[in-house]
Write an enzyme that holds these catalytic residues in place. Structure first.
Site, short mmCIF file in Angstrom:
data_model
loop_
_atom_site.label_atom_id
_atom_site.label_comp_id
_atom_site.label_asym_id
_atom_site.label_seq_id
_atom_site.Cartn_x
_atom_site.Cartn_y
_atom_site.Cartn_z
N SER A 196 0.83 -1.21 0.00
CA SER A 196 0.00 0.00 0.00
C SER A 196 0.86 1.26 0.00
O SER A 196 2.02 1.25 0.43
CB SER A 196 -0.88 -0.02 1.26
OG SER A 196 -1.37 1.24 1.55
N TYR A 208 -1.04 -0.23 10.77
CA TYR A 208 -1.32 -0.69 9.40
C TYR A 208 -0.17 -0.26 8.48
O TYR A 208 0.34 -1.05 7.68
CB TYR A 208 -2.66 -0.09 8.94
CG TYR A 208 -2.98 -0.35 7.49
CD1 TYR A 208 -3.35 -1.62 7.05
CD2 TYR A 208 -2.91 0.68 6.53
CE1 TYR A 208 -3.64 -1.86 5.71
CE2 TYR A 208 -3.21 0.45 5.20
CZ TYR A 208 -3.57 -0.82 4.80
OH TYR A 208 -3.84 -1.06 3.46
N1 LIG Z 1 -9.04 -0.53 -0.62
C1 LIG Z 1 -7.99 0.27 -0.59
O1 LIG Z 1 -8.10 1.49 -0.77
C2 LIG Z 1 -6.61 -0.30 -0.38
C3 LIG Z 1 -5.51 0.56 -0.50
C4 LIG Z 1 -4.24 0.05 -0.32
C5 LIG Z 1 -4.05 -1.28 -0.05
N2 LIG Z 1 -5.14 -2.09 0.10
C6 LIG Z 1 -4.89 -3.48 0.45
O2 LIG Z 1 -5.62 -4.33 -0.41
C7 LIG Z 1 -5.98 -5.52 0.28
C8 LIG Z 1 -7.48 -5.75 0.12
O3 LIG Z 1 -8.16 -4.61 0.60
P1 LIG Z 1 -9.71 -4.39 0.31
O4 LIG Z 1 -9.97 -2.94 0.45
O5 LIG Z 1 -10.11 -5.08 -0.93
O6 LIG Z 1 -10.34 -5.14 1.57
P2 LIG Z 1 -11.86 -5.53 1.89
O7 LIG Z 1 -12.79 -4.99 0.84
O8 LIG Z 1 -12.10 -5.13 3.29
O9 LIG Z 1 -11.84 -7.12 1.79
C9 LIG Z 1 -11.03 -7.80 2.68
C10 LIG Z 1 -11.15 -9.28 2.44
O10 LIG Z 1 -10.35 -9.94 3.46
C11 LIG Z 1 -11.20 -10.77 4.24
N3 LIG Z 1 -10.81 -10.74 5.64
C12 LIG Z 1 -10.85 -9.69 6.47
N4 LIG Z 1 -10.42 -10.05 7.69
C13 LIG Z 1 -10.11 -11.35 7.62
C14 LIG Z 1 -9.61 -12.30 8.55
N5 LIG Z 1 -9.39 -11.96 9.82
N6 LIG Z 1 -9.40 -13.56 8.15
C15 LIG Z 1 -9.66 -13.94 6.87
N7 LIG Z 1 -10.14 -13.08 5.94
C16 LIG Z 1 -10.37 -11.81 6.31
C17 LIG Z 1 -12.59 -10.19 4.08
O11 LIG Z 1 -13.50 -11.21 4.43
P3 LIG Z 1 -14.98 -10.91 5.01
O12 LIG Z 1 -15.82 -10.86 3.78
O13 LIG Z 1 -15.25 -12.06 5.90
O14 LIG Z 1 -14.92 -9.59 5.73
C18 LIG Z 1 -12.56 -9.81 2.61
O15 LIG Z 1 -12.73 -10.93 1.80
C19 LIG Z 1 -5.52 -5.34 1.72
O16 LIG Z 1 -4.27 -5.94 1.89
C20 LIG Z 1 -5.38 -3.84 1.85
O17 LIG Z 1 -4.43 -3.48 2.83
C21 LIG Z 1 -6.40 -1.64 -0.07
#
Ligand SMILES: NC(=O)c1ccc[n+]([C@@H]2O[C@H](COP(=O)([O-])OP(=O)(O)OC[C@H]3O[C@@H](n4cnc5c(N)ncnc54)[C@H](OP(=O)(O)O)[C@@H]3O)[C@@H](O)[C@H]2O)c1
Length: 321
Positions: A196, A208
């Site tokens: 990130s 984070y």
């Molecule tokens: N979105 C952004 O702006 C952004 C920016 C920079 C980096 N990232 C990185 O991209 C990645 C994905 O982010 P996202 O925004 O797509 O996340 P998200 O929409 O919150 O989705 C997270 C996923 O991880 C699962 N999860 C959460 N906690 C968990 C746990 N304790 N054990 C197993 N599974 C779990 C969730 O399952 P449930 O459905 O059960 O909740 C969901 O499938 C992350 O590494 C994040 O740091 C995101």
């Protein structure tokens, strides 16, 4: 040296610097035009990819994109019902592809993570003769449940949960699955670690932010180790800016892509020759500002953004009451 010689020397240095910077920038930008080499990990069109945190957001975007590019997919998550539902959605959209699920909470995990290798072998083995093998691991699970708060207001469990979800689980599952990924011939496996913009060290998401620094260092170290050991596994870190996802519900713009758009861009970068890469072109442009702008300007802007996120979260919580 007289004044005219001095001016000429300075102009030459200036021009050389400008040419060098233009060359570097053009080279960096050119990777967004290169064709993806992802298919080298699915030459039989039967191989499998495992995506962590696959039930929503970028993780599910990766599953959709991998299926559309001919991979069978194992979805990892913590909620069995949601995993089955998402796997069914993929089976409907891509009937020629196979899916499997692995259930394990990334937070508070124990040595049960070692069982994942056996579960993966079972899923792939159950498909009968001539099945493919696990050739791609996408370490995507992560995020911050309590963004925009100061470190001192977090509880012991909050800190550990963020470290587990973003760093420990990735390290453990990679350790467990590396032997499977390196089982094939030549370049047999690919590991993609989702990092990130916050790896630059951003306020109000200290833990984070630090875990994403871990992701980048882990990626570089493992890539060097795999090269030295010739284990046939390519390791890449994907830097990501803001993305509209389940966990980060903001308006989508050119600079804030949808989760699947980000996943597509990330897979398009495979084989670009860089260990750490900005997955999405417009995030790369944003990332440049972190290289060239004074830190105080960037922190000022970041703090403004963090306060806006905090306010939006509070408004949402108020509406839910
Ligand atoms: N979105 C952004 O702006 C952004 C920016 C920079 C980096 N990232 C990185 O991209 C990645 C994905 O982010 P996202 O925004 O797509 O996340 P998200 O929409 O919150 O989705 C997270 C996923 O991880 C699962 N999860 C959460 N906690 C968990 C746990 N304790 N054990 C197993 N599974 C779990 C969730 O399952 P449930 O459905 O059960 O909740 C969901 O499938 C992350 O590494 C994040 O740091 C995101």
């Amino acid at each position: 040296m007289d004044i005219s010689n001095w001016t000429t020397t300075l102009s030459t240095i200036g021009l050389a610097t400008l040419s060098y910077l233009s060359y570097k920038l053009t080279r960096q930008a050119s990777i967004y035009l290169l064709p993806s080499k992802l298919q080298r990990y699915n030459t039989s069109n039967k191989n499998w990819a495992l995506v962590t945190g696959a039930t929503d957001g970028i993780g599910f975007g990766f599953c959709q994109e991998l299926c559309s590019r001919g991979f069978n997919v194992i979805l990892h998550g913590r909620n069995r019902e949601k995993l089955v539902q998402r796997a069914t959605e993929l089976n409907t959209a891509f009937p020629e592809r196979k899916t499997g699920i692995v259930v394990l909470d990334a937070v508070g995990m124990n040595d049960g993570v070692d069982d994942i290798a056996e579960q993966v072998r079972d899923i792939i083995g159950n498909e009968g003769q001539g099945q493919g093998r696990l050739s791609v691991l996408v370490n995507n699970v992560g995020g911050e449940k309590r963004p925009s708060v100061t470190l001192g207001t977090l509880k012991y469990a909050d800190v550990d949960a963020t470290i587990d979800k973003n760093a420990r689980f990735m390290a453990q599952i990679t350790r467990v699955l590396l032997p499977l990924l390196s089982e094939g011939q030549g370049r047999s496996g690919l590991i993609l670690n989702v990092s990130s913009l916050s790896q630059y060290g951003l306020p109000y998401i200290c833990i984070y932010s630090a875990t994403k620094g871990f992701v980048d260092s882990f990626t570089k170290a493992l890539e060097a180790e795999c090269s030295a050991e010739r284990c046939g596994v390519e390791v890449m870190g994907l830097r990501v800016g803001e993305v509209k996802s389940a966990g980060y519900d903001v308006e989508s713009t050119l600079f804030v892509p949808l989760a699947r758009t980000l996943a597509k861009a990330a897979l398009d970068r495979v084989g670009c020759g860089k260990v750490i890469v900005w997955a999405y072109f417009w995030h790369w442009l944003q990332g440049l500002s972190f290289e060239v702008m004074p830190r105080w300007v960037l922190m000022h802007a970041t703090i403004g953004r963090m306060m806006a996120i905090k306010k939006r979260g509070e408004e949402k919580a108020f509406k839910r009451q």
